[in-house]
Every structure is written in structure tokens, then in C-alpha cells.
Design an enzyme around this catalytic site. Structure first.
Site, PDB file in Angstrom:
ATOM      1  N   GLU A  76       2.110  -0.409  -4.905  1.00  0.00           N
ATOM      2  CA  GLU A  76       1.047   0.498  -5.344  1.00  0.00           C
ATOM      3  C   GLU A  76       1.721   1.787  -5.826  1.00  0.00           C
ATOM      4  O   GLU A  76       1.831   2.763  -5.103  1.00  0.00           O
ATOM      5  CB  GLU A  76       0.038   0.809  -4.222  1.00  0.00           C
ATOM      6  N   ASP A 117       0.827  -1.201   0.000  1.00  0.00           N
ATOM      7  CA  ASP A 117       0.000   0.000   0.000  1.00  0.00           C
ATOM      8  C   ASP A 117       0.869   1.263   0.000  1.00  0.00           C
ATOM      9  O   ASP A 117       1.895   1.307   0.693  1.00  0.00           O
ATOM     10  CB  ASP A 117      -0.885  -0.031   1.255  1.00  0.00           C
TER      11      ASP A 117
HETATM   12  C1  GLC Z   1      -4.221   2.988  -0.815  1.00  0.00           C
HETATM   13  C2  GLC Z   1      -5.449   2.114  -0.811  1.00  0.00           C
HETATM   14  C3  GLC Z   1      -6.630   2.948  -0.427  1.00  0.00           C
HETATM   15  C4  GLC Z   1      -6.402   3.511   0.952  1.00  0.00           C
HETATM   16  C5  GLC Z   1      -5.093   4.271   1.029  1.00  0.00           C
HETATM   17  C6  GLC Z   1      -4.682   4.518   2.442  1.00  0.00           C
HETATM   18  O1  GLC Z   1      -4.270   3.961  -1.793  1.00  0.00           O
HETATM   19  O2  GLC Z   1      -5.594   1.498  -2.057  1.00  0.00           O
HETATM   20  O3  GLC Z   1      -7.823   2.203  -0.459  1.00  0.00           O
HETATM   21  O4  GLC Z   1      -7.449   4.373   1.303  1.00  0.00           O
HETATM   22  O5  GLC Z   1      -4.034   3.540   0.454  1.00  0.00           O
HETATM   23  O6  GLC Z   1      -4.279   3.318   3.043  1.00  0.00           O
END
Ligand code: GLC
Ligand code: CA
Length: 523
Positions: A261, A199
Site C-alpha cells: 500500500e 497495509d
Molecule cells: C490502510 C487501510 C485503511 C486503514 C489504515 C490503518 O490505509 O487501507 O483502511 O484504516 O491502513 O490500518
């Protein structure tokens, strides 16, 4: 080039809360996923990515983790996780789990200890910083709106949260933090996880000086805007973390993978390395236009050398508006989404399906009083939030809540979803589900003959075409039917209107085709 199970794999993102509900409480769970593994196998995916299932107050639906070593009781137990791993592996399906290293929940024992007193050592595992008079320490903003800082009960110090106030940012400069995450990833690797989706992967360390984001006049409008090139995240030390994690995963057999991500291609080129991350997401969110798509494909294709990694094509996830809706919605959006699936699944690289994409689901309307997303809540409704792409899966037609649960689901099922249900689509040869199944089957059959290289071919206006070994893929983005003078056997069309004519290939508007030619596999 080393052949690895993850190269060219098709992954399926399971949004745990909304996938399958085994005990009819309206909330998806781990045994629900296990009960649907045969569905996933028949779809033809190689691996799953599960969104966070850890104990959590669910202020950001699991991205606020209170215990990195457990399972949220709503979702099941560690034994349920073990069964899921075992049953997935028995079917040849890999399992990636989501790891959230940037922040914990405010209910994590570390943060609770940090709040117990001004000199508690846990405070240095977060960012507790004195404010400027009555103002926060700097001008950084939370991604969910408002300052990235909260002060508790008139205390002199504020704590940082780049997301919701219930998600305090961890201080990665404190060695206790990396040491803990080394333990966490080892713990899950030992329990059979095949890797991690990481994440907000580049955020871990924040710039040490915590300086204000400088505002400069915008080049054309003159309005104040953040100075380009000023980074509050993405510090050089983040790379040390991933070199360390890559080293750890490298001690496991079969290979375990790290998926960041990260959407920015420039960042991908710096983080996807032989000794860092294996892959990141190539998010295809451009408007429906041939040259815009060609350009985006090329940018991602060239972000990383193909001997290191290939792009992970994706069109939707739990944070964005479903792509059928983005591409025009309804019948038109669905035709385009079927075409884009053919276009992207023919390319070298991995593909990430977001649950429900294989059913052609649209963004759902969630009534304001039922919305739960912190993005909606913290922006006071200025942002509609992400609930509309998180509505539970429709499994069975003519059943309450489209067969997801006998209890009201945590987000309401739109009435129209009944006809999108899995069982109804499985019976129809012209459904989106049947198309995805056939497409993935053909892709598997060709896999060995598809090189890591593709080449664009000349194509009429509004049309893209490429060759990859024996596979040729064409996509008509335009409003008019096209007749292509392209040899080869038609393997699959995105719609029944794609067919061979006496002299060529007929392509209706918003359609795509896969052809097999006798060209050699090439380099
Ligand atoms: C990432 C996740 C999202 C979340 C954010 C904070 O972007 O995909 O759903 O709100 O991180 O953890
Ligand atoms: Ca349940």
C-alpha cells in the site's frame, strides 16, 4: 523477461464485510465470497484481494487485528477460508490477503500483556514512551486526528498509534516483531494465499529518536508547516523486512506476490525491486483533464523500470470516495468512469477493480448516526469518513436491501441502488457491468500480443491517444464530440455513441475507444 501470472493481471478488491452475506445477518462473510466466485469468473478477473478477515474488535473494520492466525467468527472459520481458496483456485482465480504489520488491535494478546504491568516484556514490542510533563512524548499526529499517543490511567508512559487508539503501533526494532510476521506470512502461504496486500507498507519502523516533526514557515504563506524531507516512517530498515519476505515468498511455487500500500511514485521506485515488493498502487485520482491524466500516467509509468514491474492502475478502494462521484457523479461521472476504465485497462500493467466499480456505483450517503468509520468518529465529524464507499453490494433488484441480506445490512443500502443491482445489469447490454465484462474479455484475447511498452500518439486538444502493439486507445476528455482520423477496427467503445463514420472515428464527449490496427507488436 520472465512471464509471471501477476504481470498485467486484473485484480478485484473484495471488501469482505460488504461483498456477500451467506447467512443473512447483514454482514458479508467468506462463504458469501465463495458463493459469488462464478460471478467474479464471469467478470473475468485473475485475482482477488480480500480485506482483513481476522478476529478483530472492528474498531477499524478489520485493520485492527486481534489474532493473525484466525478468521473473525462473523466472517466464518478457517475451514471456510480453505474452501474459498480451493474454489477460487479451481476457477483459476488467485487470492491475495491483507496483512497489517504496522499495528495490532489493542485487544491483541501482546498488547493486553503489555498493559498487565510496567515491566512486562511485551511493552517493548510496542512504543511505550514517557511523556513530557503532561504532554505526549512528541508532536506526531494520528491519521485519524489528535495526537498519535495515548496515556493509560495517569501512567508515566504513553503508547504510540499512528491510527486509532485501538491500533497500537508495533515496534519493528524489536526482533520479536519481524520474527512473528515471518511466521504469520508463512502460515497463510501454507494455506494457499497467493500473496499479500501490505497495509501502510512503508511505516513499519519509526525514526529511532522519535523527534518532534519540525515546523517551518511555509514558503509562500509563512504559516507553520512540517519541514519537507523529515520522515517519521520509511526508515532504511523497512527494506530489510521486504527483502526477507520476498525471500520467503520466493520459496513457493507458483509465484506468490507482495503488493505494497504505497501510492507515492518516489517511494514506489525504492520499494518495488527484484528482491523487495512486486507492485504497488497507481492511484488515478486526478480531476477529469487530459493533460493531468497524461502526466499522472507518465509519472507512474516511469517510477519503476518496466523490466522489474508495471504499474497497478486503480481508481477506487475502501478508503476513498468512489470515482464515479469524484468524476462528476450521476450520468456524467458514470460516462467518464467508463471512459477511464478503457483508458487505464489498455495500458501496460495490472488493474485493481474495487468491488462495485463494475456496477458504476457512486459514493453512498450514509446518515451520520449510522457512520462507523473511526476517521469520522475521531475527527468529531470534521471528516465525513469512508463509510460511503463501503456500503454493501447490490445483488438483486426488487429485493430488500438490493438482495445483499434479508437482515438490515451493517451500513444501509441507498434506495436508488436497486437499479444498479447485479442481476439487472447482467440483463442489459448497455450496463456498466456488461461493458466491464466485454472489456476484460477483449483484453484477455489480446493479452499475448500486447507489449509492455506503450507510446503516446498525437491527438487533438482534450484527447489522449496511445498505441500499444496492435492496440490503439483514444479518450475524449472534452465537452465536444470529436472525429478522429484513426484507422483500425473498433473493438469496443465506452458508450454506444463511439462509432465509425465514413472518414473516421466519432467520439462523444467523455468517451473512449479501443481500436485494433495491423501495427506489429513492437519492442
Ligand atoms: C490502510 C487501510 C485503511 C486503514 C489504515 C490503518 O490505509 O487501507 O483502511 O484504516 O491502513 O490500518
Ligand atoms: Ca454474514
Amino acid at each position: 523477461m520472465r512471464s509471471s501470472w501477476w504481470r498485467n493481471a486484473v485484480f478485484y478488491q473484495v471488501y469482505v464485510r460488504s461483498f456477500a452475506d451467506s447467512n443473512n445477518d447483514g454482514v458479508g462473510d467468506l462463504p458469501g465470497i465463495t458463493s459469488r466466485l462464478d460471478y467474479l469468473r464471469s467478470l473475468g478477473v485473475d485475482g482477488l484481494w480480500l480485506t482483513p478477515f481476522y478476529p478483530s474488535p472492528q474498531k477499524d473494520h478489520g485493520y485492527d487485528v486481534a489474532d493473525y492466525y484466525g478468521v473473525n467468527p462473523e466472517y466464518g472459520t478457517l475451514d471456510d477460508f480453505a474452501r474459498l481458496v480451493e474454489e477460487a483456485h479451481r476457477r483459476g482465480i488467485k487470492l491475495l490477503i491483507d496483512i497489517v504489520p504496522n499495528h495490532t488491535s489493542s485487544r491483541h494478546p501482546w498488547f493486553e500483556a503489555a498493559l498487565s504491568g510496567g515491566d512486562d516484556p511485551h511493552r517493548t514490542r510496542y512504543y511505550f514512551v514517557p511523556g513530557r510533563d503532561d504532554a505526549p512524548p512528541n508532536n506526531w499526529q494520528s491519521a485519524f486526528g489528535g495526537p498519535a499517543w495515548t496515556r493509560l490511567d495517569g501512567a508515566p508512559e504513553w503508547y504510540m498509534h499512528l491510527f486509532a487508539p485501538e491500533q497500537p503501533d508495533l515496534n519493528w526494532w524489536n526482533p520479536a516483531v519481524p520474527a512473528e510476521f515471518r511466521k504469520i506470512i508463512t502460515y497463510w502461504l501454507d494455506r494457499g494465499a497467493d500473496g499479500f496486500r501490505i497495509d501502510v507498507a512503508v511505516s513499519l519502523h519509526k525514526r529511532r529518536d522519535l523527534a518532534d516533526r519540525p515546523l517551518v514557515p511555509h514558503r509562500t504563506t509563512g504559516l507553520p508547516t512540517t519541514a519537507p524531507g523529515f520522515e517519521i516512517i520509511d526508515q532504511p530498515e523497512v527494506h530489510d523486512v521486504y527483502r526477507d519476505w520476498r525471500h520467503i515468498t520466493g520459496t513457493y511455487e507458483p509465484e506468490r506476490v507482495l503488493v505494497g500500500e504505497i501510492f507515492d511514485p518516489g517511494r514506489q521506485s525504492r520499494y518495488i525491486k527484484q528482491d523487495e515488493l512486486h507492485m504497488a498502487f497507481a492511484m488515478m485520482d486526478r480531476r477529469w483533464d487530459a493533460s493531468a491524466w497524461k502526466q499522472a500516467i507518465d509519472v507512474y509509468r516511469h517510477a519503476v523500470s518496466r523490466s522489474t514491474s508495471l504499474p497497478s492502475w486503480t481508481q477506487s478502494n475502501h478508503d476513498v470516495i468512489r470515482h464515479v462521484t469524484r468524476l462528476g457523479g450521476d450520468g456524467l461521472g458514470r460516462e467518464r468512469a467508463k471512459a477511464s476504465a478503457l483508458l487505464l485497462l489498455g495500458l501496460p500493467g495490472q488493474y485493481f477493480i474495487y468491488q462495485g466499480e463494475e456496477l458504476g456505483l457512486e459514493e453512498a450517503f450514509v446518515p451520520p448516526e449510522r457512520r462507523e468509520d473511526p476517521l469520522y468518529i475521531h475527527t468529531n465529524g470534521r471528516h465525513q469518513g469512508r463509510d460511503g464507499c463501503r456500503v454493501p453490494m447490490p445483488w438483486r433488484q426488487h429485493e430488500p436491501n438490493a438482495g445483499f441480506s434479508t437482515a438490515p445490512p451493517w451500513l444501509p443500502t441507498p434506495a436508488a441502488w436497486d437499479r444498479n443491482a447485479v442481476d439487472a445489469q447482467a440483463r442489459s447490454t448497455t450496463s456498466v457491468l456488461s461493458l466491464y465484462r466485454r472489456l476484460l474479455e477483449i483484453r484477455r484475447g489480446l493479452a499475448r500480443r500486447l507489449p509492455a511498452r506503450m507510446d503516446w500518439a498525437a491527438a487533438p486538444k482534450d484527447c489522449l491517444m496511445y498505441h500499444r502493439g496492435p492496440l490503439s486507445v483514444a479518450c475524449n476528455f472534452g465537452h465536444r464530440p470529436l472525429e478522429l482520423d484513426q484507422p483500425g477496427r473498433l473493438l469496443i467503445g465506452s458508450t454506444p455513441g463511439v462509432r465509425r463514420s465514413a472518414t473516421g472515428l466519432l467520439m462523444p464527449p467523455n468517451s473512449a475507444a479501443w481500436l485494433e490496427t495491423r501495427r506489429s507488436a513492437g519492442s
